[in-house]
Design a protein around this motif. Structure first.
Motif, short mmCIF file in Angstrom:
data_model
loop_
_atom_site.label_atom_id
_atom_site.label_comp_id
_atom_site.label_asym_id
_atom_site.label_seq_id
_atom_site.Cartn_x
_atom_site.Cartn_y
_atom_site.Cartn_z
N PHE A 16 0.85 -1.20 0.00
CA PHE A 16 0.00 0.00 0.00
C PHE A 16 0.89 1.24 0.00
CE2 PHE A 16 1.07 -0.89 4.37
CZ PHE A 16 1.39 0.35 4.88
N ARG A 31 -3.93 9.00 4.54
CA ARG A 31 -4.63 7.71 4.55
C ARG A 31 -3.88 6.74 3.64
NH1 ARG A 31 -6.84 10.39 7.74
NH2 ARG A 31 -9.07 10.67 8.16
N SER A 32 -3.92 5.48 4.00
CA SER A 32 -3.23 4.46 3.21
C SER A 32 -4.21 3.76 2.30
CB SER A 32 -2.58 3.44 4.14
OG SER A 32 -1.73 4.10 5.05
N TYR A 33 -3.77 3.46 1.08
CA TYR A 33 -4.60 2.68 0.15
C TYR A 33 -3.71 1.66 -0.56
CZ TYR A 33 -8.19 6.01 1.25
OH TYR A 33 -9.10 6.76 1.95
N THR A 59 -7.51 1.22 -5.30
CA THR A 59 -8.97 1.21 -5.34
C THR A 59 -9.52 1.64 -4.00
OG1 THR A 59 -8.88 -0.52 -7.00
CG2 THR A 59 -10.99 -0.21 -5.88
N VAL A 60 -10.36 2.65 -4.03
CA VAL A 60 -10.85 3.29 -2.80
C VAL A 60 -12.35 3.13 -2.70
CG1 VAL A 60 -10.99 5.47 -1.53
CG2 VAL A 60 -8.98 4.99 -2.96
N LYS A 61 -12.79 2.68 -1.53
CA LYS A 61 -14.24 2.56 -1.31
C LYS A 61 -14.68 3.67 -0.37
CE LYS A 61 -17.73 -0.65 0.23
NZ LYS A 61 -18.04 -2.00 0.66
N PRO A 80 -18.83 5.70 4.87
CA PRO A 80 -19.83 6.71 5.23
C PRO A 80 -19.27 7.68 6.26
CG PRO A 80 -20.80 4.51 5.25
CD PRO A 80 -19.32 4.32 5.05
N GLY A 124 -16.62 9.35 6.05
CA GLY A 124 -15.15 9.37 6.04
C GLY A 124 -14.61 10.57 5.27
N ALA A 125 -13.58 11.21 5.83
CA ALA A 125 -13.08 12.47 5.24
C ALA A 125 -12.38 12.23 3.89
CB ALA A 125 -12.11 13.13 6.22
N VAL A 126 -11.44 11.30 3.86
CA VAL A 126 -10.57 11.20 2.67
C VAL A 126 -11.19 10.36 1.56
CG1 VAL A 126 -8.32 10.41 1.85
CG2 VAL A 126 -8.49 11.65 4.00
N SER A 127 -11.80 9.23 1.91
CA SER A 127 -12.36 8.39 0.85
C SER A 127 -13.42 9.17 0.07
CB SER A 127 -12.94 7.10 1.43
OG SER A 127 -13.92 7.37 2.40
N ASN A 128 -14.26 9.92 0.76
CA ASN A 128 -15.29 10.70 0.05
C ASN A 128 -14.67 11.86 -0.72
OD1 ASN A 128 -17.98 9.48 0.79
ND2 ASN A 128 -16.97 9.65 2.78
N SER A 143 -13.96 -3.97 0.50
CA SER A 143 -12.80 -3.40 -0.19
C SER A 143 -11.51 -4.16 0.12
CB SER A 143 -12.62 -1.92 0.19
OG SER A 143 -12.51 -1.80 1.59
N ASN A 169 -0.24 -0.64 11.30
CA ASN A 169 -0.63 -1.17 9.99
C ASN A 169 -0.21 -0.32 8.81
OD1 ASN A 169 -2.05 -3.12 11.40
ND2 ASN A 169 -3.96 -1.97 11.36
C1 LIG Z 1 -2.53 -0.55 5.24
C2 LIG Z 1 -3.90 -0.01 4.83
C3 LIG Z 1 -4.37 -0.21 3.56
C4 LIG Z 1 -5.64 0.26 3.18
N1 LIG Z 1 -6.09 0.03 1.91
C5 LIG Z 1 -7.31 0.48 1.54
C6 LIG Z 1 -7.80 0.24 0.21
O1 LIG Z 1 -7.11 -0.34 -0.63
N2 LIG Z 1 -9.02 0.70 -0.11
C7 LIG Z 1 -9.82 1.37 0.78
O2 LIG Z 1 -10.94 1.78 0.43
N3 LIG Z 1 -9.37 1.62 2.05
C8 LIG Z 1 -8.14 1.20 2.44
N4 LIG Z 1 -7.69 1.46 3.70
C9 LIG Z 1 -8.52 2.27 4.62
C10 LIG Z 1 -8.24 3.76 4.39
O3 LIG Z 1 -6.90 4.05 4.76
C11 LIG Z 1 -9.12 4.68 5.24
O4 LIG Z 1 -9.06 4.28 6.59
C12 LIG Z 1 -10.57 4.68 4.78
O5 LIG Z 1 -10.66 5.11 3.42
C13 LIG Z 1 -11.39 5.64 5.66
O6 LIG Z 1 -10.80 6.91 5.61
P1 LIG Z 1 -11.69 8.22 5.59
O7 LIG Z 1 -10.79 9.40 5.70
O8 LIG Z 1 -12.65 8.21 4.45
O9 LIG Z 1 -12.54 8.05 6.91
P2 LIG Z 1 -12.24 8.74 8.34
O10 LIG Z 1 -12.45 10.20 8.26
O11 LIG Z 1 -10.93 8.24 8.83
O12 LIG Z 1 -13.43 8.12 9.16
C14 LIG Z 1 -13.56 6.69 9.34
C15 LIG Z 1 -14.87 6.41 10.09
O13 LIG Z 1 -14.86 7.09 11.34
C16 LIG Z 1 -16.01 7.90 11.45
N5 LIG Z 1 -15.63 9.17 12.12
C17 LIG Z 1 -14.75 10.08 11.67
N6 LIG Z 1 -14.63 11.08 12.57
C18 LIG Z 1 -15.47 10.78 13.57
C19 LIG Z 1 -15.83 11.43 14.79
N7 LIG Z 1 -15.28 12.60 15.16
N8 LIG Z 1 -16.73 10.84 15.59
C20 LIG Z 1 -17.29 9.66 15.25
N9 LIG Z 1 -17.00 9.00 14.11
C21 LIG Z 1 -16.13 9.56 13.30
C22 LIG Z 1 -16.48 8.17 10.04
O14 LIG Z 1 -17.86 8.42 9.99
C23 LIG Z 1 -16.12 6.89 9.36
O15 LIG Z 1 -17.13 5.94 9.56
C24 LIG Z 1 -6.43 0.98 4.11
C25 LIG Z 1 -5.93 1.22 5.39
C26 LIG Z 1 -4.69 0.74 5.77
C27 LIG Z 1 -4.17 1.00 7.17
#
Ligand SMILES: Cc1cc2nc3c(=O)[nH]c(=O)nc-3n(C[C@H](O)[C@H](O)[C@H](O)COP(=O)(O)OP(=O)(O)OC[C@H]3O[C@@H](n4cnc5c(N)ncnc54)[C@H](O)[C@@H]3O)c2cc1C
Length: 330
Positions: free
Chosen positions: A41, A55-57, A72-74, A77, A79-83, A120, A282
């Motif tokens: 990743f 964030r890691s992908y 590939t990113v899913k 709901p 989530g800050a970065v995936s969206n 994912s 991780n």
């Molecule tokens: C080694 C590794 C590989 C990965 N590979 C992939 C990949 O290939 N594809 C993939 O799609 N993802 C992958 N991921 C996951 C990815 O890194 C992110 O964690 C994921 O996309 C969510 O990030 P985000 O910023 O969208 O969500 P975040 O903003 O981190 O939020 C995650 C969750 O927490 C909740 N949340 C956020 N803030 C709060 C708060 N203040 N109070 C309550 N709840 C809260 C959000 O609603 C959400 O449900 C990987 C992670 C790792 C560690």
């Protein structure tokens, strides 16, 4: 040995809509192809609402079979970065990313490869499958769990691979909308006689916990955790006295050592703001290089053996073993 800059730029040359909430970003790094192994990743740095977020992908491409680098990113709901990636990145835009890293890789082996993917979690497993089919004679069997048919990522890509390797690749589907979540009996039934196989497990934490506890063994188990995994703590004995020195972005700070405190925690106590993401060992976002002393890493599911050999550590998991420790965030 000097390490190249942590983040490098890559142009998004294509975006592939895999399902309603999963997209593949095809990446052309500005400095040319990046070395990587199937299953690894990269960590991406994006600016969302004025804040740098990391964030890691995982790569869904494999170096042996794909000319292009893909992740590939899913959407998660809320989530800050995936969206943000889904809603803001267009073809031609640039992203910042690290070199790919990670330990969720194939080992030299002839035993069957058993992939367990939840949602994912198929991303790094697809990479491993492509690599194993191209570079070994191993049988490859996948158990993919998804909410429903519409959520199945890479359905077409997997069917194509099955067509090309009918004797070596099988894909079993589990759909939650047809009778609930996968259970331990389902895992064991899938493993069948392949109890010596290497199991590669990736998906949401409850899925991973279920599969890992149900696997009958003695085959090896490799897991890639997308979020904070269960804490795996090794016993660590720490000398009472000592200091931790941290170099970060031109600043240096030294704090007295505290028992069982990680380098990341010491850095924060010293008033510094090092990069971090999963805080579970991780993702490698918090990596630093030790220039003095020794540490024990409670968990290392991210750095390769070569990186550890070069002195790199996951600061979120590193507890000092020696009186003085110095770490540099590069
Ligand atoms: C080694 C590794 C590989 C990965 N590979 C992939 C990949 O290939 N594809 C993939 O799609 N993802 C992958 N991921 C996951 C990815 O890194 C992110 O964690 C994921 O996309 C969510 O990030 P985000 O910023 O969208 O969500 P975040 O903003 O981190 O939020 C995650 C969750 O927490 C909740 N949340 C956020 N803030 C709060 C708060 N203040 N109070 C309550 N709840 C809260 C959000 O609603 C959400 O449900 C990987 C992670 C790792 C560690």
């Amino acid at each position: 040995m000097a390490r190249p800059p942590l983040f490098r730029r890559a142009t998004v040359t294509r975006i592939v809509k895999e399902t309603a909430d999963a997209r593949t970003f095809v990446l052309a790094p500005d400095d040319g192809p990046l070395p990587y192994r199937a299953g690894q990743f990269a960590t991406f740095r994006v600016r969302v609402n004025g804040k740098d977020l990391l964030r890691s992908y995982s790569m869904s491409s494999a170096p042996e079979t794909d000319d292009e680098l893909m992740t590939t990113v899913k959407r998660v709901p809320g989530g800050a970065v995936s969206n943000w990636l889904h809603d803001n990145v267009a073809e031609g835009d640039e992203l910042e990313m690290t070199l790919p890293t990670g330990r969720f890789c194939l080992r030299p082996a002839e035993v069957p490869l058993l992939g367990f993917c939840g949602g994912s979690g198929i991303t790094p497993v697809l990479s491993l499958v492509k690599s194993a089919l191209a570079t070994t004679d191993r049988r490859v069997r996948l158990l993919c769990a998804d909410r429903d048919k519409a959520s199945m990522i890479f359905d077409r890509a997997l069917s194509d691979l099955v067509e090309r390797h009918p004797d070596r690749l099988t894909v079993v589907r589990h759909l939650d909308d047809r009778g609930g979540f996968l259970d331990a009996d389902g895992v064991r039934a899938f493993v069948g006689a392949d109890t010596d196989g290497d199991a590669y497990v990736c998906g949401p934490e409850p899925f991973m916990a279920l599969v890992e506890s149900a696997l009958p063994g003695p085959g090896q188990v490799f897991g890639e955790r997308f979020g904070g995994g269960p804490p795996k703590r090794a016993a660590v004995t720490v000398p009472a006295e000592g200091t931790v020195t941290i170099h970060l972005g031109g600043k240096t700070a030294t704090v007295p050592k505290r028992e069982n405190e990680t380098l990341l925690e010491s850095a924060r106590r010293a008033g510094l703001y090092p990069p971090f993401n999963c805080e579970a060992g991780n993702c490698a976002t918090c990596m630093g290089r030790l220039t003095e002393g020794k540490v024990t890493m409670r968990v290392n599911d991210a750095l390769t053996d070569d990186e550890v050999e070069e002195g790199y550590v996951l600061t979120c998991q590193s507890v000092p073993e020696t009186p003085s420790v110095t770490v540099v965030y590069e």
